[in-house]
Design a protein around this motif. Sequence first.
Motif, PDB file in Angstrom:
ATOM      1  N   LEU A   1     -20.807   3.782 -23.226  1.00 13.98           N
ATOM      2  CA  LEU A   1     -20.531   5.093 -23.795  1.00 13.98           C
ATOM      3  C   LEU A   1     -21.814   5.839 -24.128  1.00 13.98           C
ATOM      4  N   VAL A   2     -22.806   5.142 -24.636  1.00  7.02           N
ATOM      5  CA  VAL A   2     -24.104   5.776 -24.897  1.00  7.02           C
ATOM      6  C   VAL A   2     -24.710   6.263 -23.583  1.00  7.02           C
ATOM      7  N   ALA A   3     -24.576   5.451 -22.536  1.00  5.34           N
ATOM      8  CA  ALA A   3     -25.102   5.864 -21.227  1.00  5.34           C
ATOM      9  C   ALA A   3     -24.375   7.099 -20.720  1.00  5.34           C
ATOM     10  N   LEU A   4     -23.076   7.186 -20.972  1.00  2.08           N
ATOM     11  CA  LEU A   4     -22.301   8.356 -20.549  1.00  2.08           C
ATOM     12  C   LEU A   4     -22.778   9.607 -21.281  1.00  2.08           C
ATOM     13  N   ALA A   5     -23.014   9.486 -22.578  1.00  2.00           N
ATOM     14  CA  ALA A   5     -23.508  10.627 -23.348  1.00  2.00           C
ATOM     15  C   ALA A   5     -24.862  11.079 -22.825  1.00  2.00           C
ATOM     16  N   ARG A   6     -25.733  10.132 -22.534  1.00  2.00           N
ATOM     17  CA  ARG A   6     -27.068  10.485 -22.031  1.00  2.00           C
ATOM     18  C   ARG A   6     -26.973  11.134 -20.655  1.00  2.00           C
ATOM     19  N   GLN A   7     -26.043  10.670 -19.836  1.00  2.00           N
ATOM     20  CA  GLN A   7     -25.888  11.234 -18.494  1.00  2.00           C
ATOM     21  C   GLN A   7     -25.600  12.721 -18.556  1.00  2.00           C
ATOM     22  N   TYR A   8     -24.826  13.127 -19.570  1.00  2.00           N
ATOM     23  CA  TYR A   8     -24.453  14.533 -19.696  1.00  2.00           C
ATOM     24  C   TYR A   8     -25.209  15.233 -20.821  1.00  2.00           C
ATOM     25  N   HIS A   9     -26.316  14.623 -21.268  1.00  2.00           N
ATOM     26  CA  HIS A   9     -27.228  15.250 -22.222  1.00  2.00           C
ATOM     27  C   HIS A   9     -26.508  15.663 -23.494  1.00  2.00           C
ATOM     28  N   CYS A  10     -25.642  14.781 -23.964  1.00  2.00           N
ATOM     29  CA  CYS A  10     -24.932  14.981 -25.216  1.00  2.00           C
ATOM     30  C   CYS A  10     -25.386  13.923 -26.219  1.00  2.00           C
ATOM     31  N   LEU A  11     -25.238  14.213 -27.488  1.00  2.00           N
ATOM     32  CA  LEU A  11     -25.687  13.292 -28.517  1.00  2.00           C
ATOM     33  C   LEU A  11     -24.577  12.298 -28.856  1.00  2.00           C
ATOM     34  N   PRO A  12     -24.836  10.989 -28.770  1.00  2.00           N
ATOM     35  CA  PRO A  12     -23.833   9.998 -29.158  1.00  2.00           C
ATOM     36  C   PRO A  12     -23.793   9.824 -30.671  1.00  2.00           C
ATOM     37  N   VAL A  13     -22.582   9.820 -31.216  1.00  2.00           N
ATOM     38  CA  VAL A  13     -22.374   9.686 -32.653  1.00  2.00           C
ATOM     39  C   VAL A  13     -21.513   8.447 -32.903  1.00  2.00           C
ATOM     40  N   ALA A  14     -21.960   7.577 -33.804  1.00  2.00           N
ATOM     41  CA  ALA A  14     -21.172   6.405 -34.196  1.00  2.00           C
ATOM     42  C   ALA A  14     -20.482   6.700 -35.519  1.00  2.00           C
ATOM     43  N   LEU A  15     -19.175   6.590 -35.529  1.00  2.00           N
ATOM     44  CA  LEU A  15     -18.410   6.816 -36.747  1.00  2.00           C
ATOM     45  C   LEU A  15     -17.656   5.516 -37.049  1.00  2.00           C
ATOM     46  N   VAL A  16     -18.164   4.747 -38.017  1.00  2.00           N
ATOM     47  CA  VAL A  16     -17.682   3.400 -38.293  1.00  2.00           C
ATOM     48  C   VAL A  16     -16.688   3.436 -39.455  1.00  2.00           C
TER      49      VAL A  16
ATOM     50  N   ARG B   1     -30.601   1.692 -32.914  1.00  2.00           N
ATOM     51  CA  ARG B   1     -31.428   1.139 -31.850  1.00  2.00           C
ATOM     52  C   ARG B   1     -30.696   1.200 -30.509  1.00  2.00           C
ATOM     53  N   GLU B   2     -29.378   1.132 -30.539  1.00  2.00           N
ATOM     54  CA  GLU B   2     -28.594   1.229 -29.302  1.00  2.00           C
ATOM     55  C   GLU B   2     -28.628   2.642 -28.709  1.00  2.00           C
ATOM     56  N   GLY B   3     -29.017   3.632 -29.516  1.00  2.00           N
ATOM     57  CA  GLY B   3     -29.110   4.989 -28.994  1.00  2.00           C
ATOM     58  C   GLY B   3     -28.278   6.007 -29.718  1.00  2.00           C
ATOM     59  N   PHE B   4     -27.527   5.587 -30.752  1.00  2.00           N
ATOM     60  CA  PHE B   4     -26.722   6.555 -31.508  1.00  2.00           C
ATOM     61  C   PHE B   4     -27.641   7.413 -32.380  1.00  2.00           C
ATOM     62  N   ARG B   5     -27.565   8.735 -32.196  1.00  2.00           N
ATOM     63  CA  ARG B   5     -28.437   9.645 -32.938  1.00  2.00           C
ATOM     64  C   ARG B   5     -27.921   9.898 -34.339  1.00  2.00           C
TER      65      ARG B   5
ATOM     66  N   GLU C   1     -28.171  24.753 -14.948  1.00  2.00           N
ATOM     67  CA  GLU C   1     -26.907  25.039 -15.632  1.00  2.00           C
ATOM     68  C   GLU C   1     -26.403  23.826 -16.399  1.00  2.00           C
ATOM     69  N   ASP C   2     -26.531  22.615 -15.834  1.00  2.00           N
ATOM     70  CA  ASP C   2     -25.979  21.435 -16.485  1.00  2.00           C
ATOM     71  C   ASP C   2     -26.759  21.014 -17.722  1.00  2.00           C
ATOM     72  N   LEU C   3     -27.920  21.629 -17.961  1.00  2.00           N
ATOM     73  CA  LEU C   3     -28.728  21.293 -19.137  1.00  2.00           C
ATOM     74  C   LEU C   3     -28.620  22.342 -20.241  1.00  2.00           C
ATOM     75  N   GLN C   4     -28.028  23.455 -19.936  1.00  2.00           N
ATOM     76  CA  GLN C   4     -27.988  24.563 -20.898  1.00  2.00           C
ATOM     77  C   GLN C   4     -27.077  24.244 -22.079  1.00  2.00           C
ATOM     78  N   GLY C   5     -27.573  24.544 -23.285  1.00  2.00           N
ATOM     79  CA  GLY C   5     -26.775  24.332 -24.479  1.00  2.00           C
ATOM     80  C   GLY C   5     -26.624  22.885 -24.871  1.00  2.00           C
ATOM     81  N   ARG C   6     -27.509  22.019 -24.396  1.00  2.00           N
ATOM     82  CA  ARG C   6     -27.419  20.591 -24.676  1.00  2.00           C
ATOM     83  C   ARG C   6     -28.720  20.111 -25.303  1.00  2.00           C
ATOM     84  N   GLY C   7     -28.669  18.939 -25.873  1.00  2.00           N
ATOM     85  CA  GLY C   7     -29.846  18.416 -26.551  1.00  2.00           C
ATOM     86  C   GLY C   7     -30.144  16.999 -26.141  1.00  2.00           C
ATOM     87  N   SER C   8     -31.269  16.800 -25.459  1.00  2.00           N
ATOM     88  CA  SER C   8     -31.724  15.465 -25.079  1.00  2.00           C
ATOM     89  C   SER C   8     -33.188  15.556 -24.702  1.00  2.00           C
ATOM     90  N   GLY C   9     -33.817  14.403 -24.572  1.00  2.00           N
ATOM     91  CA  GLY C   9     -35.214  14.396 -24.153  1.00  2.00           C
ATOM     92  C   GLY C   9     -35.394  14.989 -22.775  1.00  2.00           C
TER      93      GLY C   9
END
Length: 857
Positions: free
Chosen positions: A90-105, A146-150, A323-331
């Motif tokens: 799931l973290v890899a999926l978020a990174r693929q689409y330049h979205c921030l992964p959030v963990a809600l435990v 450490r797994e990548g959740f921002r 276009e696929d990077l617009q309005g997104r946040g990632s390195g």
Amino acid sequence: MKLTIPELSLVVLIGVSGAGKSTFARRCFRPTEILSSDYCRGLVSDDENDQAATADAFEVLHFIAAKRLAAGRLTVIDATNVQPDARKSLVALARQYHCLPVALVLDPPESLCHERNRARADRDFGPNVIRNQRSQLKRSLRHLEREGFRHVHVLSEPADIAAATVIRQPLWCNLKHEGGPFDLIGDIHGCYDELSELLARLGYQRQDGGAEPTYRHPEGRKAIFLGDLVDRGPNVPAVLRLVMAMVGSGDALCVAGDHDVKLVRALRGRQVKISHGLAESLRQLEHEPDDFRERAAAFLDERVSHYVLDGGRLVVAHAGLREDLQGRGSGRVREFALYGDTTGETDDYGLPVRHNWAADYRGRAWVVYGHTPTPAAEWLNRTICIDTGCVFGGALTALRYPEKALISVAARSEYYPPVRPLRPEPPSAPSAQQRADELLDLADVTGKRILQTTLQPAITLREENAAAALEAISRFAVDPKWLIYLPPTMSPPETSARADWLEFPTEALDYYRRQGIAEVVCQEKHMGSRAVIVLCRDEETALRRFGVEDASTGIVYTRTGRRFFNDPVLERGFLDRLRQAATACGFWEALAADWFCLDAELMPWSAKAQDLVLNQYAAVGAAARASLGEIGNALQSARARIDLDPAADAALARLTVDYQQRLEAASRYVEAYRHYCWPVRGLNDLKLAPFHLLASGDQTHFEQNHRWHLEQLARPAAADPEWIVATPHRTVMSDDPASVSAAVDWWLALTESGGEGMVIKPLAYIARGRRGLTQPAVKCRGRDYLRIIYGPEYTRPEHLARLRKRGLSAKRGLALREFALGVEALERFARREPLRRVHECVFGILALESEPVDPRL
């Protein structure tokens, strides 16, 4: 408790079975945002608890999540997710689409989870399952970041879980609520004098009342600086002071540039290579107070990668953004915005080689950027680089938005020698957009498509209709560079209830009256062929505006996009004569333009149409007259030779009357089509009747009413009255009986003298009535002209009864869709959008023409 998450993120719910994840998700998120593993398991197996279907279920879940993230939709994953491997994908999926992964435990007491599961009949498993899941969860908590959740939120108390609310925080780049107007300014590189001059030319006024001088626009415009404020230029500190002050006062925005980022690293003591002008910035900043250097470093460090503005219609970034990077946040987004799409290679000058991402851009947003110096700012696929190399001796350029006007000031010196020379294109060279438009993509026009237009939100083109249009446009159409507009079809009025009439003006006028359109324009319908004319003042204009390099200065084409004249000499003479008339009447000066596009009728019918008249219509008329002549001779012979009883004689008399009526109809048919034929030996045998001035320069004229169009086109007609016809017309009030009666009398006079009829239009070019967009025009044809369409004897009662059942809804729907596409095509061309964007509308009109609509309407 308020949980803040990014507005565009992949929210991963983590918790053991019975932790309350689904309940929490339903309370805090929209139903469409939640992807449940149980639900997906049910989709593939009809049983949400069938563990054998788990792999397929998660394949479906990941597929849907990917589609949502690609579309920029927040997505919530409702599954246990207690195992690192489940979260990793799931973290890899978020990174693929330049979205921030959030963990809600959710981690309530284990006893509560057991209690909830015992209450559910579908949760038939022992306590060891919860125990194992909880153990895996506890081991994971320390490693989620450490797994990548921002963002990580942990809720353990049931009361906290029940009271928690989710706050969606816009990304730093999201300024869609900022609508402008803006003035976007390219790479400054320490050129303070040029910046001050440019701001003054843009209308900004210097404000000296504060701690540091700043500029403010009296009309509330806002400047946007595209990064690279520093390095190479003569006065980096002054540029920083000015930009920092304008941003601080709310009069400007500023995005990060790669030179700005490198300077921050150097000011904060990090190891950087002192090159590409960094030494000049450091040397100038040595003389500044420590406090200023720290403020400057903090300011530059806080700049975001890009901004999305004006409801998503404008994107600004230092080096541009796909276009696929617009309005997104990632390195990756930040890297692209700072450096562009680099290949990792260097050119002969030692500079990075970059992919030309703008050549493949298909986004709807306008993208304005800098970074790569160019001799002149040019639009390419809705993108434009406005770094015109001021520090290298070029110019400092601003783009005014939404006007899209470019304003530049020349550099006062070459402050830094460019590694790669700025070589301007020859004046006669095609633009970057025209070079990109040389090859059109088949995928842009084929298959089922839904087109968005200003006048109609969604127009569907069927795949089979697109195939028919492709055949026509690929084999017969003119040079695509000229093909910027096709006129719409036109509907007749409702069928008249009057005896012996199929069409009558009152029905057309009643249509507009019912729509609430009081003032209409009635104009004579010319007996010719529809022609679209694009005319340039000279070859230079044709090259600059249309990218045409064959020395032509215009074109005349039919309503299906085919060249009107097969003889190039005749076409050239036609265009030259029209250009002479336009010049003689001061048309170019009045329009302040060097090209225009007309909608017109060209008389007589084209050669192809004349062949149709002579070989088909004339043959029908001749055959009818010959056949009826034989019948008449037989009737006369019979009455002369045979002594009939009174009943038979009366029947024969009726047949004779019927014969005479049919013979008269055939004669009127022949007389009708003869109006369309006369020999054309040269240019002087043609007549041109223009009625729409569609566009000129960089503007369309759809906001002008029809009276304005006809008045403008009367000027070239007056300059060459023997060849150009000023279309007769009159204004009619649809709700005034006297005005309607006068219009009917005029129509009767036109048609009884051999004319085709008239066209009734709302005064406004684009009119909306009580039911939305009205018909742009309704044609009302004369009784004798309709013989050509429906046959010599269409007025016989038995034929009229059948024809009165003709349906107009399909024809009127087609007319509105084609009208919307035609307007959209010219609007896009006037905005200098890519040719593919213009052609999808023109192509759409051709596709609609193959819809099954009665061609006689």
